[in-house]
Write a protein that holds these residues in place. Structure first.
Motif, PDB file in Angstrom:
ATOM      1  N   TYR A 134      19.374  34.642  38.816  1.00 28.37           N
ATOM      2  CA  TYR A 134      18.188  35.506  38.818  1.00 28.37           C
ATOM      3  C   TYR A 134      17.314  35.290  37.591  1.00 28.37           C
ATOM      4  O   TYR A 134      16.573  36.169  37.190  1.00 28.37           O
ATOM      5  N   ARG A 135      17.437  34.101  36.982  1.00 34.56           N
ATOM      6  CA  ARG A 135      16.566  33.827  35.843  1.00 34.56           C
ATOM      7  C   ARG A 135      15.202  33.367  36.352  1.00 34.56           C
ATOM      8  O   ARG A 135      15.021  33.066  37.523  1.00 34.56           O
ATOM      9  N   ARG A 136      14.249  33.302  35.448  1.00 32.46           N
ATOM     10  CA  ARG A 136      12.876  33.022  35.871  1.00 32.46           C
ATOM     11  C   ARG A 136      12.717  31.610  36.445  1.00 32.46           C
ATOM     12  O   ARG A 136      13.491  30.701  36.153  1.00 32.46           O
ATOM     13  N   GLY A 137      11.654  31.442  37.215  1.00 36.33           N
ATOM     14  CA  GLY A 137      11.416  30.208  37.964  1.00 36.33           C
ATOM     15  C   GLY A 137      11.298  28.967  37.105  1.00 36.33           C
ATOM     16  O   GLY A 137      11.620  27.870  37.552  1.00 36.33           O
ATOM     17  N   LEU A 138      10.819  29.107  35.874  1.00 31.03           N
ATOM     18  CA  LEU A 138      10.647  27.888  35.087  1.00 31.03           C
ATOM     19  C   LEU A 138      11.969  27.280  34.673  1.00 31.03           C
ATOM     20  O   LEU A 138      11.994  26.150  34.204  1.00 31.03           O
ATOM     21  N   TYR A 139      13.053  28.030  34.876  1.00 30.52           N
ATOM     22  CA  TYR A 139      14.365  27.474  34.537  1.00 30.52           C
ATOM     23  C   TYR A 139      15.039  26.796  35.728  1.00 30.52           C
ATOM     24  O   TYR A 139      16.145  26.273  35.610  1.00 30.52           O
ATOM     25  N   ILE A 140      14.409  26.823  36.900  1.00 24.20           N
ATOM     26  CA  ILE A 140      15.039  26.210  38.076  1.00 24.20           C
ATOM     27  C   ILE A 140      15.137  24.699  37.872  1.00 24.20           C
ATOM     28  O   ILE A 140      14.163  24.042  37.544  1.00 24.20           O
ATOM     29  N   HIS A 141      16.346  24.200  38.059  1.00 23.60           N
ATOM     30  CA  HIS A 141      16.609  22.773  37.906  1.00 23.60           C
ATOM     31  C   HIS A 141      15.650  21.967  38.786  1.00 23.60           C
ATOM     32  O   HIS A 141      15.583  22.187  39.989  1.00 23.60           O
ATOM     33  N   TYR A 142      14.922  21.028  38.167  1.00 26.95           N
ATOM     34  CA  TYR A 142      13.975  20.234  38.944  1.00 26.95           C
ATOM     35  C   TYR A 142      14.513  18.829  39.181  1.00 26.95           C
ATOM     36  O   TYR A 142      14.550  17.997  38.281  1.00 26.95           O
ATOM     37  N   GLN A 143      14.962  18.606  40.410  1.00 27.93           N
ATOM     38  CA  GLN A 143      15.484  17.305  40.813  1.00 27.93           C
ATOM     39  C   GLN A 143      14.341  16.551  41.480  1.00 27.93           C
ATOM     40  O   GLN A 143      13.853  16.942  42.519  1.00 27.93           O
ATOM     41  N   ARG A 144      13.920  15.461  40.848  1.00 21.41           N
ATOM     42  CA  ARG A 144      12.652  14.870  41.287  1.00 21.41           C
ATOM     43  C   ARG A 144      12.611  14.436  42.748  1.00 21.41           C
ATOM     44  O   ARG A 144      11.625  14.638  43.427  1.00 21.41           O
ATOM     45  N   THR A 145      13.685  13.808  43.270  1.00 19.19           N
ATOM     46  CA  THR A 145      13.582  13.318  44.648  1.00 19.19           C
ATOM     47  C   THR A 145      13.861  14.412  45.679  1.00 19.19           C
ATOM     48  O   THR A 145      13.505  14.254  46.841  1.00 19.19           O
ATOM     49  N   THR A 146      14.493  15.506  45.262  1.00 20.86           N
ATOM     50  CA  THR A 146      14.726  16.603  46.207  1.00 20.86           C
ATOM     51  C   THR A 146      14.382  17.925  45.533  1.00 20.86           C
ATOM     52  O   THR A 146      15.266  18.716  45.230  1.00 20.86           O
ATOM     53  N   PRO A 147      13.090  18.147  45.297  1.00 19.59           N
ATOM     54  CA  PRO A 147      12.706  19.352  44.558  1.00 19.59           C
ATOM     55  C   PRO A 147      13.068  20.645  45.297  1.00 19.59           C
ATOM     56  O   PRO A 147      13.201  20.640  46.523  1.00 19.59           O
ATOM     57  N   TYR A 148      13.223  21.696  44.529  1.00 16.22           N
ATOM     58  CA  TYR A 148      13.544  23.005  45.090  1.00 16.22           C
ATOM     59  C   TYR A 148      12.426  23.390  46.070  1.00 16.22           C
ATOM     60  O   TYR A 148      11.252  23.459  45.682  1.00 16.22           O
ATOM     61  N   PRO A 149      12.781  23.636  47.349  1.00 13.24           N
ATOM     62  CA  PRO A 149      11.732  23.743  48.378  1.00 13.24           C
ATOM     63  C   PRO A 149      10.704  24.834  48.104  1.00 13.24           C
ATOM     64  O   PRO A 149       9.526  24.658  48.384  1.00 13.24           O
ATOM     65  N   PHE A 150      11.161  25.951  47.555  1.00 13.56           N
ATOM     66  CA  PHE A 150      10.216  27.038  47.306  1.00 13.56           C
ATOM     67  C   PHE A 150       9.095  26.591  46.365  1.00 13.56           C
ATOM     68  O   PHE A 150       7.924  26.908  46.569  1.00 13.56           O
ATOM     69  N   LEU A 151       9.470  25.838  45.338  1.00 16.50           N
ATOM     70  CA  LEU A 151       8.458  25.381  44.380  1.00 16.50           C
ATOM     71  C   LEU A 151       7.443  24.469  45.066  1.00 16.50           C
ATOM     72  O   LEU A 151       6.228  24.586  44.848  1.00 16.50           O
ATOM     73  N   SER A 152       7.925  23.555  45.905  1.00 14.46           N
ATOM     74  CA  SER A 152       7.006  22.650  46.599  1.00 14.46           C
ATOM     75  C   SER A 152       6.108  23.415  47.571  1.00 14.46           C
ATOM     76  O   SER A 152       4.926  23.132  47.683  1.00 14.46           O
ATOM     77  N   ASN A 153       6.702  24.389  48.268  1.00 16.28           N
ATOM     78  CA  ASN A 153       5.918  25.162  49.233  1.00 16.28           C
ATOM     79  C   ASN A 153       4.741  25.870  48.591  1.00 16.28           C
ATOM     80  O   ASN A 153       3.693  26.015  49.190  1.00 16.28           O
ATOM     81  N   PHE A 154       4.946  26.316  47.343  1.00 16.65           N
ATOM     82  CA  PHE A 154       3.889  27.058  46.659  1.00 16.65           C
ATOM     83  C   PHE A 154       3.180  26.194  45.611  1.00 16.65           C
ATOM     84  O   PHE A 154       2.795  26.672  44.549  1.00 16.65           O
ATOM     85  N   ASP A 155       3.042  24.922  45.928  1.00 15.95           N
ATOM     86  CA  ASP A 155       2.195  24.012  45.140  1.00 15.95           C
ATOM     87  C   ASP A 155       2.711  23.687  43.747  1.00 15.95           C
ATOM     88  O   ASP A 155       1.913  23.290  42.877  1.00 15.95           O
ATOM     89  N   GLY A 156       3.987  23.851  43.503  1.00 15.07           N
ATOM     90  CA  GLY A 156       4.531  23.349  42.239  1.00 15.07           C
ATOM     91  C   GLY A 156       4.320  21.849  42.194  1.00 15.07           C
ATOM     92  O   GLY A 156       4.444  21.184  43.217  1.00 15.07           O
ATOM     93  N   PRO A 157       3.960  21.294  41.038  1.00 14.48           N
ATOM     94  CA  PRO A 157       3.681  19.857  40.992  1.00 14.48           C
ATOM     95  C   PRO A 157       4.961  19.035  41.157  1.00 14.48           C
ATOM     96  O   PRO A 157       6.055  19.540  40.931  1.00 14.48           O
ATOM     97  N   GLU A 158       4.802  17.781  41.543  1.00 11.55           N
ATOM     98  CA  GLU A 158       5.968  16.935  41.796  1.00 11.55           C
ATOM     99  C   GLU A 158       6.617  16.405  40.523  1.00 11.55           C
ATOM    100  O   GLU A 158       7.665  15.768  40.567  1.00 11.55           O
TER     101      GLU A 158
END
Lengths: 478, 810
Positions: free
Chosen positions: B686-710
């Protein structure tokens, strides 16, 4: 916008709901424009169907992306001359400038153990690993003269899918959706299906790059929800979901009345489309109305064809329902080692379903308007790669960007022909070279686009799928 | 006609050996001007060649001189203009040079290629607005400039937003979290004249401020937790850089210092570990570990990425165009580009020991015992001879590539997977730092080489056993951090013709862009570059930085193309205001908090965002700012807000990346099913979104859905799309359903009263305001339909978490 403005539009919108797909949102925005919200209305539905530059023969694309680089020398491009120099290096003159990913250019030649025979009236030669594809010879345009600039997987896949080896550009499906919009009211316009293992390129193969994310490929998954978050949370019935959505809509309309922001109208629409997707998804996946003959033709109910066959049949059903671009990935064809065993395995999975897709589209009259493409990011060397000298079965082939094969069929393509020729050793192209940019230009042509004019302005210049290159290959066209 | 006669004469003379009469100004320059200067002149210099001034002609192109005095036949100029080979002959299009013209050029070169001195310096500095020095305009506030323009257009500004809207707006903008109902009430009833300023000061002092603004900066740095490309390996220490950014912003580190440390913190005198960790900015480039990739090519791609990222981030320039050719529109030459590139060529990637507080004691206490046990295991299985042999074989295979196929492959894989592999291969294990030496041994135990793997089952078994035993040993954590370091052995930098890593042109030295700066000093380093970027002499840095802050606070920049301040970018809507802000920024010691406070205190910022019919038709994009803008929240904030409202949020600041719930089948898309997603446990989820692990080839879907950059290249402004996938995400994602359940439980627990009190409370939690009568009635109807029980409160919560207003900063 006042609430009464919006209610007026809503009631008119109800009228348009009964009309053909796609019109509803456009109509809403047209009315917003007429009612004095010109600015916001201009930002209208980015997925509304659009006309290409000229009438294209193809309306939809099914890209069978064979990730990892299938061996053209063992499937599509017979080279009996290699048998004569089996075990020896290629002539010095040929390999002088060559740089390969793993092996040295002077590695020994590996002649294909495959048996090639002629097929159909066109007499195209294909190998015994792909009898079903061979039975479609007269519908296929086999290009034996593909080449590319990259000889590693991810850069090669990016070049094929986005026109450049660098990350960050829009991919094929995104460009097509940007150019043509979507015909479907209930499904995403660019869908990605996968079987086998994950690909080198991952999501970058269906990214929207710098285009709005609306155009990015939506992954249909093989387990669980076909689209992420398509099913209602546990304990939520369809009626509860509908009541929730009705309340969301009413409160959003209320807020639209308070703020006057047409973006809220767009969000109301998105929620309606989401709900329709929830209805359409299960219907799409329901094969119960498909005939036994169809299921058998694809090989849906048997191994090892099942996963790929399911995706091929889904691709046809999506095209029927207006999905613009279906990308079907199968990984991996990267046979550095155990070529005979692993190539056969891939062919046994994919050959029958891919051929069934062509036949099925044809019998339903959809092939003329659907462009089907089969191929990978590059080809494989005539020379052998051995990583384990103690095991003779270990032999495979390295990456070969200079010459490889792909096939196309359907919308705008002239079937029953071979385009291009490689030299006797399958090393270089000697006739009708087709760069991946040329393939892209040709595919866009089939869809009605002048590839140099399908552009998007970003970072100070116009970008396009074919980068700065690309020529339409007229020979491929019907 | 006369000229033609003269050429004819020259032609005859040349044939007969009379060459001395050729005059550069009369005979040669006109040829260049007429036939060559379109591509090799003032407007553009293809291949770096300029033929419009005598000295430039002699200097030649990026590949070297084109004229060899006395030897026409050896001169590239003559070879190219007299060729008929397509792609080589010059000019590439249009009629070739006439025989007489070629003869004149030959004669001139054979006679010694003498040229007159250049006429007066013709170098003209660009007149483009953003390349001119920042001048403080007269005017004393943001509102002064905005209102002056509105008055000119005959428009009135909007009234101030109501207090509840205002506190939610400024909270989301400054700390990225919604205000609590209590904070809303306190502010709404605070009658003190400086109530708003107190609120702003409180938010700026919050530790969550650093998290909110770090996210914007991380978009520019294109931060991620994995390598990218096929292998896409996890970068376990990438977070150290993110942590540094959060802290720096919370301390309000001046922007010039902030800049210098990220670009060259390692080169500062007596640099602290923290200052070195700042160079992690440059470590967000991708690494391609596909074994077949040429290491030199991958490094070239990384240097290109660094050059482009730095120029967009600080200079707002799309220098990337100049990788392959001189910029078509901006005065950036290929030489400028590779001179900037040269700064990064002289740096190498390093992993340094950068222990976190409390790590050193336990680590060093345990280390001797750990090392002793490791040695004992190795000795007991007699590993050292095998290890020594492997080292020797690897280094030998590296030195004599092509001698043995199997070992070649072993070396190729090793170089792809082991950072700084070449230091070992060239210089032996002593060239590695201690923690790298441990890693090398681990690498060997996992990959003991073809002789053992393919043919020596007995040794393989022994190694496996030793490895198993070694793996059971553990050591208290002692953190590493990815940084940059000076590389004294770096190769010289050349221009890469056509942007090709193999095609080298002339050598260039590190230098700042010539069209923006004075001559760079000799031996310029990254620190020189950093200090120039962060200096008042640079007209771009301050403008670019304040424009981005404006962008986040109004939804669009004064310059909309915040990534491109060049001639192809948009012009500023309020040029004087931009310069005023840039001046304020620099005059107040480059304080980011000070300039943000200036902006959020303005009446312009505090206006209502409601659309006005009178303005909408004339200014639909809200350029003139007769109102505030409604902004769809960035991806991370949508999630943060849901967690905060439901009471699930874990507000811990900084630290490692986390993995919240992710549906099955997402990570599996990674190459060869190699990506693993192990959900974080407990409150970490339940930590904030900026701490979500960003795996470049399989990004966290929620971030991509809401226009998080690649996160593959720098991103200066996010899109704000609106898609049905977002709707499905908010409706059905277990993360949001859990938030709805949490919200319902919280209402049940906190409010003892009836429906009306509860609906007020849940509204305040989610939207920061009380419901209107119409809203209350509609929700009451829904509540009754849903059975008016606990489940109905979950339903009400879901409704609120799906409203447009919820995902919008009003």
């Amino acid at each position: 916008m006042t609430l009464s403005d919006f209610k007026r539009i809503q009631s008119r919108r109800a009228f348009f709901k009964t009309c053909a797909g796609g019109i509803e949102t456009i109509a809403l925005y047209q009315m917003l424009a007429r009612d004095g919200y010109a600015g916001t209305a201009d930002r209208g539905n980015p997925l509304a169907p659009k006309q290409p530059h000229f009438p294209g023969k193809a309306k939809n694309v099914i890209f069978l992306f064979m990730e990892g680089a299938p061996s053209q020398l063992d499937l599509f491009d017979p080279k009996p001359a290699l048998e004569k120099i089996q075990g020896q290096p290629l002539p010095e003159s040929l390999i002088k400038q060559t740089k390969l990913a793993f092996i040295k250019p002077n590695a020994a030649v590996l002649a294909s153990p495959r048996k090639f025979t002629k097929h159909g009236e066109s007499g195209i030669e294909m190998s015994d690993f792909i009898p079903h594809t061979a039975s479609c010879a007269d519908d296929i345009c086999l290009v034996r003269s593909m080449f590319t600039d990259a000889f590693n997987h991810h850069p090669g896949q990016l070049l094929l899918m986005s026109g450049t080896t660098q990350v960050g550009r829009p991919t094929f499906g995104a460009w097509v959706l940007y150019g043509l919009g979507s015909e479907s009211q209930n499904l995403p316009g660019f869908v990605v299906l996968s079987s086998g293992v994950g690909t080198s390129g991952g999501a970058s193969n269906f990214s929207s790059g710098f285009l709005p994310s609306t155009y990015q490929g939506t992954m249909f998954r093989n387990s669980g929800d076909p689209i992420l978050y398509l099913s209602d949370p546990p304990g939520i019935t369809k009626n509860m979901q509908r009541a929730t959505l009705d309340t969301v809509r009413d409160l959003n309309e209320d807020h639209l009345g308070a703020t006057g922001d047409a973006e809220i109208a767009a969000r109301i629409n998105s929620y309606e489309l989401a709900f329709r997707m929830q209805m359409a998804g299960p219907e799409l996946l329901d094969f119960s109305k498909e005939s036994a003959a169809t299921l058998e033709m694809y090989g849906v109910n048997k191994e090892p064809t099942r996963p790929f066959a399911t995706n091929c049949l889904l691709a046809r059903r999506m095209v029927e329902r207006g999905v613009r671009f279906v990308m079907l990935m199968h990984a991996s064809w990267d046979q550095h080692t155990y070529l005979n065993r692993d190539l056969k395995k891939n062919c046994d999975i994919t050959d029958q379903p891919a051929a069934a897709l062509i036949k099925d589209l044809k019998q339903r009259g959809l092939l003329d308007s659907t462009l089907v493409v089969w191929g990978g990011e590059f080809g494989r060397t005539p020379m052998v790669e051995i990583r384990k000298t103690s095991d003779p079965e270990n032999a495979g082939r390295d990456h070969h960007p200079l010459a490889y094969s792909m096939w196309l069929a359907g919308g705008g393509i002239k079937g029953g022909q071979v385009v291009g020729r490689t030299d006797d050793l399958g090393f270089n192209i000697v006739e009708d070279k087709v760069h991946v940019h040329d393939l892209q230009a040709t595919m866009l042509h089939c869809l009605g686009f002048e590839h140099t004019k399908l552009t998007y302005h970003y970072m100070g210049r116009d970008f396009r799928l074919t980068d700065l290159e690309g020529n339409v290959v007229k020979k491929m066209l019907s | 006609m006369l000229t033609a006669m003269r050429f004819l004469l020259l032609f005859v003379l040349a044939m007969s050996g009379w060459a001395q009469t050729v005059d550069y100004s009369k005979d040669i320059q006109p040829i260049f001007t007429k036939r060559c200067a379109g591509c090799h002149g003032a407007a553009q210099q293809m291949s770096g060649l300029r033929l419009d001034s005598p000295s430039a002609v002699i200097k030649g192109s990026y590949t070297g001189p084109v004229v060899v005095a006395g030897k026409a036949a050896d001169s590239k100029l003559i070879q190219r203009v007299s060729s008929d080979k397509k792609g080589f002959a010059m000019p590439p299009v249009g009629a070739p040079l006439t025989a007489a013209e070629i003869a004149a050029l030959r004669s001139w070169i054979d006679a010694g290629a003498t040229v007159p001195a250049d006429s007066a310096a013709r170098e003209q500095k660009s007149t483009h607005w953003s390349f001119q020095p920042v001048k403080r305009p007269s005017g004393d506030s943001i509102d002064f400039f905005i209102r002056a323009r509105l008055a000119k257009e005959g428009l009135q500004p909007s009234p101030e937003a109501d207090r509840r809207t205002l506190i939610r707006r400024v909270s989301l903008d400054l700390v990225g979290l919604p205000p609590t109902p209590r904070e809303v009430e306190e502010f709404a009833s605070d009658q003190r004249p400086d109530a708003y300023e107190r609120l702003v000061d409180r938010l700026l002092a919050s530790q969550h401020y650093g998290e909110k603004w770090a996210r914007h900066w991380l978009d520019l740095a294109h931060y991620a937790d994995s390598d990218g490309y096929e292998k896409d390996q996890v970068r376990p220490n990438a977070w150290r850089y993110r942590h540094w950014v959060i802290n720096a912003l919370n301390r309000d580190m001046p922007f010039d210092e902030f800049t210098i440390e990220q670009l060259a913190g390692d080169l500062l005198p007596n640099a602290t570990v923290d200052q070195v960790v700042a160079t992690g900015f440059l470590r967000n480039t991708l690494t391609n570990r596909e074994a077949g990739v040429d290491r030199a090519e991958d490094r070239f791609e990384q240097l290109i990425n660094r050059t482009n990222t730095v120029s967009t981030t600080w200079l707002g320039l799309t220098m990337g165009c100049s990788q392959c050719h001189n910029h078509k529109f901006d005065p950036i030459t290929q030489k400028d580009y590779y001179s900037m590139f040269a700064f990064f060529e002289r740096a190498e990637e390093r992993s340094i020991e950068a222990p976190l507080a409390g790590e050193s004691g336990p680590y060093f206490a345990a280390l001797p015992d750990y090392e002793r046990k490791r040695s004992e295991i190795l000795e007991s299985f007699n590993i050292p001879p095998l290890y020594a042999k492997w080292q020797a074989r690897m280094r030998e295979a590296f030195a004599h590539q092509g001698a043995n196929l199997e070992w070649d492959f072993a070396v190729t894989s090793f170089r792809a997977m082991f950072d700084n592999a070449d230091r070992f291969l060239k210089g032996g294990v002593e060239k590695l730092e201690r923690h790298e030496q441990d890693r090398l041994l681990d690498y060997f135990l996992n990959n003991p080489g073809p002789d053992i793997t393919n043919r020596d089952k007995a040794s393989l078994e022994v190694i496996k056993q030793a490895h198993t035993k070694m793996s059971a040993l553990s050591l208290p954590p002692y953190s590493l951090a990815p940084v940059m370091a000076r590389n004294p052995e770096a190769p010289a930098t050349h221009i890469h013709i056509g942007g090709d890593y193999k095609n080298l042109g002339v050598e260039v030295k590190p230098a700042t862009p010539s069209f923006l700066s004075k001559e760079a000093p000799e031996n310029a380093t990254r620190l020189t570059l950093a200090k120039w970027i962060a200096s008042r002499d640079n007209p771009l840095t301050a403008r670019v930085a304040v424009n981005r802050m404006w962008q986040e606070l109004f939804g669009r920049g004064l310059v909309v193309t915040s990534e491109d301040f060049g001639t192809q970018g948009d012009r500023p809507s309020h040029p004087e205001l931009l310069d005023w802000l840039a001046s304020e920024f620099m005059d107040h010691g480059w304080s980011m908090k000070a300039i943000q406070k200036e902006i959020v205190m303005s009446a312009t910022y505090r206006q209502s965002s409601n659309i006005r019919k009178d303005v909408e038709a004339r200014d639909p994009e809200n350029v003139l700012l007769a109102r505030q803008s409604r902004i769809r929240l960035p991806a991370e904030l949508v999630r943060d807000e849901a967690l905060a409202a439901s009471g699930l949020l874990n507000p811990a600041i900084g630290g490692r990346s986390i993995r919240p719930f992710q549906p099955a089948g997402v990570a599996e898309l990674g190459y060869g099913h190699s990506v693993k997603w192990k959900e974080s446990e407990g409150a970490d989820r339940y930590r904030r979104g900026l701490y979500i692990h960003y795996q470049r080839t399989t990004p966290y879907p929620f971030l991509s859905n809401f226009d998080g950059p690649e996160s593959n290249v720098t991103c200066s402004r996010r899109r704000r799309s609106d898609t049905p996938l977002q709707s499905l995400n908010l409706l059905n994602d277990p993360v949001f359903f859990e938030a709805a359940q949490g919200l319902a439980a919280r209402v049940d627990k906190d409010v003892q009263g009836g429906f009306s009190d509860k609906i007020d409370y849940v509204f305040e939690l989610v939207l920061g305001r009380k419901p209107k009568t119409s809203e209350r009635e509609r929700l009451a109807k829904y509540f009754d339909e849903q059975g008016a029980g606990k489940a109905a409160w979950v339903g009400v919560s879901r409704v609120l978490l799906n409203l447009d207003e919820f995902v919008t900063r009003e």
